[in-house]
Structure formats: C-alpha cells, structure tokens
Motif scaffolding. Structure first.
Motif, PDB file in Angstrom:
ATOM      1  N   GLN A 192       0.825  -1.199   0.000  1.00  0.00           N
ATOM      2  CA  GLN A 192       0.000   0.000   0.000  1.00  0.00           C
ATOM      3  C   GLN A 192       0.861   1.251   0.000  1.00  0.00           C
ATOM      4  OE1 GLN A 192      -2.908   0.822  -0.527  1.00  0.00           O
ATOM      5  NE2 GLN A 192      -4.327  -0.807  -0.011  1.00  0.00           N
ATOM      6  N   VAL A 193       0.290   2.323  -0.488  1.00  0.00           N
ATOM      7  CA  VAL A 193       0.951   3.614  -0.530  1.00  0.00           C
ATOM      8  C   VAL A 193       0.164   4.586   0.330  1.00  0.00           C
ATOM      9  CG1 VAL A 193       1.549   5.566  -1.990  1.00  0.00           C
ATOM     10  CG2 VAL A 193       1.917   3.229  -2.824  1.00  0.00           C
ATOM     11  N   GLN A 194       0.857   5.341   1.120  1.00  0.00           N
ATOM     12  CA  GLN A 194       0.231   6.399   1.903  1.00  0.00           C
ATOM     13  C   GLN A 194       0.663   7.745   1.334  1.00  0.00           C
ATOM     14  OE1 GLN A 194       2.094   3.844   3.765  1.00  0.00           O
ATOM     15  NE2 GLN A 194       0.153   2.744   3.577  1.00  0.00           N
ATOM     16  N   SER A 254       8.492   3.973 -11.134  1.00  0.00           N
ATOM     17  CA  SER A 254       8.107   5.299 -11.593  1.00  0.00           C
ATOM     18  C   SER A 254       6.618   5.496 -11.361  1.00  0.00           C
ATOM     19  CB  SER A 254       8.451   5.492 -13.072  1.00  0.00           C
ATOM     20  OG  SER A 254       7.749   4.571 -13.880  1.00  0.00           O
ATOM     21  N   TYR A 255       6.209   6.718 -11.120  1.00  0.00           N
ATOM     22  CA  TYR A 255       4.797   7.011 -10.880  1.00  0.00           C
ATOM     23  C   TYR A 255       4.500   8.464 -11.210  1.00  0.00           C
ATOM     24  CZ  TYR A 255       6.925   8.360  -6.419  1.00  0.00           C
ATOM     25  OH  TYR A 255       7.734   8.891  -5.455  1.00  0.00           O
ATOM     26  N   ALA A 256       3.341   8.676 -11.750  1.00  0.00           N
ATOM     27  CA  ALA A 256       2.856  10.023 -11.998  1.00  0.00           C
ATOM     28  C   ALA A 256       2.096  10.498 -10.765  1.00  0.00           C
ATOM     29  CB  ALA A 256       1.936  10.041 -13.213  1.00  0.00           C
ATOM     30  N   MET A 257       2.009  11.799 -10.614  1.00  0.00           N
ATOM     31  CA  MET A 257       1.281  12.346  -9.477  1.00  0.00           C
ATOM     32  C   MET A 257       0.391  13.500  -9.917  1.00  0.00           C
ATOM     33  SD  MET A 257       3.983  12.097  -6.336  1.00  0.00           S
ATOM     34  CE  MET A 257       2.670  11.942  -5.104  1.00  0.00           C
ATOM     35  N   GLY A 258      -0.555  13.822  -9.082  1.00  0.00           N
ATOM     36  CA  GLY A 258      -1.465  14.893  -9.449  1.00  0.00           C
ATOM     37  C   GLY A 258      -2.140  15.501  -8.247  1.00  0.00           C
ATOM     38  N   TRP A 259      -2.908  16.543  -8.515  1.00  0.00           N
ATOM     39  CA  TRP A 259      -3.715  17.218  -7.509  1.00  0.00           C
ATOM     40  C   TRP A 259      -5.135  17.388  -8.056  1.00  0.00           C
ATOM     41  CZ3 TRP A 259      -2.067  18.319  -2.655  1.00  0.00           C
ATOM     42  CH2 TRP A 259      -0.688  18.357  -2.418  1.00  0.00           C
ATOM     43  N   PHE A 260      -6.090  17.106  -7.197  1.00  0.00           N
ATOM     44  CA  PHE A 260      -7.495  17.357  -7.484  1.00  0.00           C
ATOM     45  C   PHE A 260      -8.057  18.183  -6.336  1.00  0.00           C
ATOM     46  CE2 PHE A 260      -8.648  14.523 -11.061  1.00  0.00           C
ATOM     47  CZ  PHE A 260      -7.438  13.865 -11.209  1.00  0.00           C
ATOM     48  N   LEU A 301      -1.601   9.523  -6.831  1.00  0.00           N
ATOM     49  CA  LEU A 301      -0.432   8.830  -7.364  1.00  0.00           C
ATOM     50  C   LEU A 301      -0.874   7.666  -8.240  1.00  0.00           C
ATOM     51  CD1 LEU A 301       2.751   7.807  -5.402  1.00  0.00           C
ATOM     52  CD2 LEU A 301       1.560   6.105  -6.799  1.00  0.00           C
ATOM     53  N   LYS A 302      -0.170   7.509  -9.351  1.00  0.00           N
ATOM     54  CA  LYS A 302      -0.435   6.381 -10.245  1.00  0.00           C
ATOM     55  C   LYS A 302       0.884   5.768 -10.679  1.00  0.00           C
ATOM     56  CE  LYS A 302      -2.055   5.013 -14.793  1.00  0.00           C
ATOM     57  NZ  LYS A 302      -2.593   3.734 -14.289  1.00  0.00           N
ATOM     58  N   SER A 303       1.042   4.480 -10.416  1.00  0.00           N
ATOM     59  CA  SER A 303       2.237   3.806 -10.905  1.00  0.00           C
ATOM     60  C   SER A 303       2.168   3.714 -12.422  1.00  0.00           C
ATOM     61  CB  SER A 303       2.343   2.413 -10.295  1.00  0.00           C
ATOM     62  OG  SER A 303       1.251   1.605 -10.705  1.00  0.00           O
ATOM     63  N   LYS A 322      -7.492  12.322 -15.465  1.00  0.00           N
ATOM     64  CA  LYS A 322      -8.761  11.744 -15.035  1.00  0.00           C
ATOM     65  C   LYS A 322      -8.610  11.120 -13.654  1.00  0.00           C
ATOM     66  CE  LYS A 322     -10.586  10.780 -19.634  1.00  0.00           C
ATOM     67  NZ  LYS A 322     -11.143   9.743 -20.544  1.00  0.00           N
ATOM     68  N   ALA A 323      -9.568  11.394 -12.790  1.00  0.00           N
ATOM     69  CA  ALA A 323      -9.500  10.883 -11.429  1.00  0.00           C
ATOM     70  C   ALA A 323      -9.433   9.361 -11.406  1.00  0.00           C
ATOM     71  CB  ALA A 323     -10.704  11.367 -10.617  1.00  0.00           C
ATOM     72  N   GLY A 324     -10.156   8.733 -12.311  1.00  0.00           N
ATOM     73  CA  GLY A 324     -10.200   7.282 -12.347  1.00  0.00           C
ATOM     74  C   GLY A 324      -8.880   6.628 -12.731  1.00  0.00           C
ATOM     75  N   SER A 325      -7.941   7.407 -13.230  1.00  0.00           N
ATOM     76  CA  SER A 325      -6.638   6.863 -13.621  1.00  0.00           C
ATOM     77  C   SER A 325      -5.743   6.585 -12.423  1.00  0.00           C
ATOM     78  CB  SER A 325      -5.931   7.823 -14.575  1.00  0.00           C
ATOM     79  OG  SER A 325      -6.665   8.013 -15.769  1.00  0.00           O
ATOM     80  N   TYR A 326      -6.022   7.234 -11.310  1.00  0.00           N
ATOM     81  CA  TYR A 326      -5.113   7.176 -10.172  1.00  0.00           C
ATOM     82  C   TYR A 326      -5.420   6.011  -9.244  1.00  0.00           C
ATOM     83  CZ  TYR A 326      -3.120  11.557 -11.632  1.00  0.00           C
ATOM     84  OH  TYR A 326      -2.464  12.524 -12.344  1.00  0.00           O
ATOM     85  N   ASP A 327      -4.325   5.433  -8.722  1.00  0.00           N
ATOM     86  CA  ASP A 327      -4.436   4.281  -7.846  1.00  0.00           C
ATOM     87  C   ASP A 327      -4.560   4.666  -6.377  1.00  0.00           C
ATOM     88  OD1 ASP A 327      -1.810   3.204  -9.926  1.00  0.00           O
ATOM     89  OD2 ASP A 327      -3.883   2.497 -10.086  1.00  0.00           O
ATOM     90  N   TYR A 328      -3.968   5.782  -6.014  1.00  0.00           N
ATOM     91  CA  TYR A 328      -3.901   6.144  -4.602  1.00  0.00           C
ATOM     92  C   TYR A 328      -4.249   7.621  -4.415  1.00  0.00           C
ATOM     93  CZ  TYR A 328      -1.359   1.771  -4.397  1.00  0.00           C
ATOM     94  OH  TYR A 328      -1.004   0.457  -4.520  1.00  0.00           O
TER      95      TYR A 328
END
Length: 127
Positions: free
Chosen positions: A1-3, A31-37, A98-100, A110-116
């Motif tokens: 898991q990722v926090q 590697s992972y992409a990151m974002g803000w919503f 965060l999305k691996s 897109k919000a649905g793209s993110y895993d954490y």
C-alpha cells in the motif's frame, strides 16, 4: 500500500499564496505520476494539476494556469503545488494522487486513472 500525506493547507486572503506538499510512503514503484485534485462544498471533484515521473511534463487546469505550478522531488517522494494569486473560488479540499506507470513521461488528468489518494488538505481563501 501507498500512503499519501498532504500538508500546507490553511486560511489565506484573496491574492495570497500557499504551497501544498504531498509525501508518499509505503510501497515503492520504479516510476509514478502524481497529481492534484480538489473538491469544493457541493461540487464534484475536479482536476487541478498533474506531473509525470520525470517532471518534464505537466498539465494544469485552465482555471489555475498562470497562478499554480506543480513540481516534484523524486528523492523525497514528494509533489508540490505552489498556489499564487488565490481566489475565493479556489476554496476546496485539495487531494494528492499517485499512479504507478512504466512511462516516465506520462501524466493523467482523469480521477479514475489514479491508484492512490491522500486524505486531503483544506484550503480556504477569504475575500
């Protein structure tokens, strides 16, 4: 898991600035992409900014272009959102995501793209 733990939110007057930080811990990825919503009361969650693993590609929502900047520090597993010229309509809970990914140059809007997702940090802009 990722926090994911966000910090830096608070109360600021219109025209002011805040810098949000988000630190990732736990399971690691190559590697992972990151974002803000963000989500304002009574409104749907909306995309704010995204950044690729390399940091070389970013995307900002139109309503924050010219005011917000997203950046990251992979050595610290962190992503940042510098928010300038804040407006009352920027008031919302801001979430780090965060999305691996195997593509170091990809970002996701897109919000649905993110895993954490983080728990969120409140930003309140007074007029």
């Amino acid at each position: 898991q990722v926090q994911l733990v966000e910090s830096g939110g608070g109360l600021v007057q219109a025209g002011g600035s805040l810098r949000l930080s988000c630190a990732a811990s736990g399971r690691t990825f190559s590697s992972y992409a990151m974002g803000w919503f963000r989500q304002a009361p009574g409104k749907e969650r909306e995309f704010v900014a995204a950044i690729s693993w390399s940091g070389g590609r970013t995307n900002l929502a139109d309503f924050v272009k010219g005011r917000f900047t997203i950046s990251r520090d992979n050595a610290k597993n962190s992503v940042y959102l510098q928010m300038n010229t804040l407006k009352p309509e920027d008031t919302a809970v801001y979430y780090c995501t965060l999305k691996s990914t195997t593509n170091s140059g990809s970002y996701y809007i897109k919000a649905g793209s993110y895993d954490y997702w983080g728990q969120g940090t409140q930003v309140t802009v007074s007029s």
